[in-house]
Write a protein that holds these residues in place. Sequence first.
Motif, PDB file in Angstrom:
ATOM      1  N   ALA A  87      15.312  34.341  11.228  1.00  0.00           N
ATOM      2  CA  ALA A  87      14.650  33.830  12.437  1.00  0.00           C
ATOM      3  C   ALA A  87      15.334  34.360  13.694  1.00  0.00           C
ATOM      4  N   ALA A  88      16.659  34.414  13.678  1.00  0.00           N
ATOM      5  CA  ALA A  88      17.401  34.938  14.828  1.00  0.00           C
ATOM      6  C   ALA A  88      17.096  36.419  15.043  1.00  0.00           C
ATOM      7  N   ALA A  89      16.984  37.169  13.957  1.00  0.00           N
ATOM      8  CA  ALA A  89      16.646  38.596  14.064  1.00  0.00           C
ATOM      9  C   ALA A  89      15.269  38.763  14.696  1.00  0.00           C
ATOM     10  N   HIS A  90      14.313  37.972  14.228  1.00  0.00           N
ATOM     11  CA  HIS A  90      12.967  38.045  14.806  1.00  0.00           C
ATOM     12  C   HIS A  90      13.014  37.704  16.296  1.00  0.00           C
ATOM     13  N   GLY A  91      13.721  36.637  16.637  1.00  0.00           N
ATOM     14  CA  GLY A  91      13.838  36.245  18.034  1.00  0.00           C
ATOM     15  C   GLY A  91      14.500  37.321  18.886  1.00  0.00           C
ATOM     16  N   ALA A  92      15.513  37.971  18.336  1.00  0.00           N
ATOM     17  CA  ALA A  92      16.190  39.050  19.068  1.00  0.00           C
ATOM     18  C   ALA A  92      15.232  40.204  19.328  1.00  0.00           C
ATOM     19  N   SER A  93      14.388  40.526  18.355  1.00  0.00           N
ATOM     20  CA  SER A  93      13.441  41.630  18.550  1.00  0.00           C
ATOM     21  C   SER A  93      12.435  41.298  19.647  1.00  0.00           C
ATOM     22  N   ARG A  98      10.602  42.104  25.335  1.00  0.00           N
ATOM     23  CA  ARG A  98      10.297  41.592  26.682  1.00  0.00           C
ATOM     24  C   ARG A  98      11.083  42.325  27.756  1.00  0.00           C
ATOM     25  N   VAL A  99      12.257  42.814  27.414  1.00  0.00           N
ATOM     26  CA  VAL A  99      13.067  43.554  28.379  1.00  0.00           C
ATOM     27  C   VAL A  99      12.574  45.003  28.485  1.00  0.00           C
ATOM     28  N   VAL A 100      12.367  45.634  27.344  1.00  0.00           N
ATOM     29  CA  VAL A 100      12.013  47.061  27.322  1.00  0.00           C
ATOM     30  C   VAL A 100      10.561  47.292  27.733  1.00  0.00           C
ATOM     31  N   ARG A 101       9.651  46.506  27.185  1.00  0.00           N
ATOM     32  CA  ARG A 101       8.226  46.558  27.523  1.00  0.00           C
ATOM     33  C   ARG A 101       7.548  47.892  27.191  1.00  0.00           C
ATOM     34  N   PRO A 123      11.627  46.851  19.881  1.00  0.00           N
ATOM     35  CA  PRO A 123      11.642  47.409  18.540  1.00  0.00           C
ATOM     36  C   PRO A 123      10.582  46.749  17.655  1.00  0.00           C
ATOM     37  N   SER A 124      10.401  47.259  16.467  1.00  0.00           N
ATOM     38  CA  SER A 124       9.476  46.645  15.524  1.00  0.00           C
ATOM     39  C   SER A 124      10.072  45.338  15.016  1.00  0.00           C
ATOM     40  N   ALA A 125       9.388  44.233  15.287  1.00  0.00           N
ATOM     41  CA  ALA A 125       9.849  42.930  14.794  1.00  0.00           C
ATOM     42  C   ALA A 125       9.751  42.867  13.272  1.00  0.00           C
ATOM     43  N   HIS A 126       8.729  43.531  12.709  1.00  0.00           N
ATOM     44  CA  HIS A 126       8.605  43.557  11.247  1.00  0.00           C
ATOM     45  C   HIS A 126       9.823  44.249  10.621  1.00  0.00           C
ATOM     46  N   ALA A 127      10.219  45.385  11.174  1.00  0.00           N
ATOM     47  CA  ALA A 127      11.382  46.094  10.633  1.00  0.00           C
ATOM     48  C   ALA A 127      12.656  45.275  10.840  1.00  0.00           C
ATOM     49  N   THR A 128      12.750  44.588  11.973  1.00  0.00           N
ATOM     50  CA  THR A 128      13.934  43.785  12.262  1.00  0.00           C
ATOM     51  C   THR A 128      14.084  42.645  11.264  1.00  0.00           C
ATOM     52  N   SER A 129      13.043  41.833  11.112  1.00  0.00           N
ATOM     53  CA  SER A 129      13.151  40.677  10.213  1.00  0.00           C
ATOM     54  C   SER A 129      13.240  41.101   8.757  1.00  0.00           C
ATOM     55  N   THR A 130      12.567  42.180   8.395  1.00  0.00           N
ATOM     56  CA  THR A 130      12.637  42.665   7.012  1.00  0.00           C
ATOM     57  C   THR A 130      14.042  43.119   6.666  1.00  0.00           C
ATOM     58  N   THR A 131      14.679  43.836   7.574  1.00  0.00           N
ATOM     59  CA  THR A 131      16.048  44.300   7.315  1.00  0.00           C
ATOM     60  C   THR A 131      17.004  43.120   7.217  1.00  0.00           C
ATOM     61  N   VAL A 168      10.681  51.516  14.688  1.00  0.00           N
ATOM     62  CA  VAL A 168      11.105  50.987  13.389  1.00  0.00           C
ATOM     63  C   VAL A 168      12.580  51.280  13.132  1.00  0.00           C
ATOM     64  N   ALA A 169      13.074  52.412  13.630  1.00  0.00           N
ATOM     65  CA  ALA A 169      14.509  52.703  13.483  1.00  0.00           C
ATOM     66  C   ALA A 169      15.346  51.682  14.262  1.00  0.00           C
ATOM     67  N   ALA A 170      14.929  51.392  15.485  1.00  0.00           N
ATOM     68  CA  ALA A 170      15.662  50.403  16.290  1.00  0.00           C
ATOM     69  C   ALA A 170      15.556  49.012  15.672  1.00  0.00           C
ATOM     70  N   GLY A 171      14.387  48.662  15.155  1.00  0.00           N
ATOM     71  CA  GLY A 171      14.217  47.371  14.502  1.00  0.00           C
ATOM     72  C   GLY A 171      15.116  47.233  13.283  1.00  0.00           C
ATOM     73  N   THR A 172      15.203  48.297  12.503  1.00  0.00           N
ATOM     74  CA  THR A 172      16.073  48.285  11.325  1.00  0.00           C
ATOM     75  C   THR A 172      17.525  48.095  11.737  1.00  0.00           C
ATOM     76  N   ALA A 173      17.958  48.811  12.757  1.00  0.00           N
ATOM     77  CA  ALA A 173      19.339  48.680  13.235  1.00  0.00           C
ATOM     78  C   ALA A 173      19.611  47.272  13.776  1.00  0.00           C
ATOM     79  N   LEU A 174      18.671  46.733  14.537  1.00  0.00           N
ATOM     80  CA  LEU A 174      18.832  45.382  15.086  1.00  0.00           C
ATOM     81  C   LEU A 174      18.891  44.347  13.961  1.00  0.00           C
ATOM     82  N   GLY A 175      18.021  44.468  12.975  1.00  0.00           N
ATOM     83  CA  GLY A 175      18.023  43.536  11.845  1.00  0.00           C
ATOM     84  C   GLY A 175      19.335  43.586  11.074  1.00  0.00           C
ATOM     85  N   ALA A 176      19.863  44.792  10.880  1.00  0.00           N
ATOM     86  CA  ALA A 176      21.141  44.931  10.181  1.00  0.00           C
ATOM     87  C   ALA A 176      22.271  44.309  10.993  1.00  0.00           C
ATOM     88  N   ALA A 177      22.242  44.501  12.309  1.00  0.00           N
ATOM     89  CA  ALA A 177      23.285  43.930  13.170  1.00  0.00           C
ATOM     90  C   ALA A 177      23.248  42.406  13.145  1.00  0.00           C
TER      91      ALA A 177
END
Length: 192
Positions: A87-93, A98-101, A123-131, A168-177
């Motif tokens: 949930a936190a990963a999804h929220g972070a994405s 909202r910042v990048v737009r 970033p991709s929220a799907h990639a973030t939460s999936t990772t 999707v690359a950024a989402g994957t990195a964010l999800g891993a972080a």
Amino acid sequence: MAELLDRTGPSPAAPAAEAAIAPPAGAEVRALEAVQQALATPPVVRTARAMSLFGEHAAGWLALGLLGAAVDRGRRRDWLTAAAGVAAAHGASIAVKRVVRRRRPDHPAVQVLVGTPSRLSFPSAHATSTTAAAVLYGRLLGTRLTAAVVPPMALSRMVLGVHYPSDVAAGTALGAAVALLTGRVTRREVDR
């Protein structure tokens, strides 16, 4: 909340932020076009749409975390913490979006094959939460889920024409972080 993303106008800093990570001179559009030409067959698109539905707002991953907590009562707290990390990963994405737009792909060469709750792409929220789910749930299951679930989800977002490769690359990195941070917080709580 996702509807709010579409209704809010760009912030004064938005043009500078969008320019900072805009896709390079059509390279990402060409990559999307190539992915769609190679993979967007009816069965693949149906599967990608199902994955999109499962990953929307991280709902499928959160449901799996709650199921893990219900079934594995001895590690209920661990499952709930892992689900909170998802949930936190999804929220972070969403916060980064909202910042990048950055706007989703909008080019005649790219077919958009699924609806989205917002027009924002990076970033991709799907990639973030999936990772995050793959890392956190994989630890609990004692298996490596990342290679099995992250690439298909990331690729599905491109097949559907709703994300650039860098999204999707950024989402994957964010999800891993976020998963790494969740793991560290969990270990600190256990050590207390």
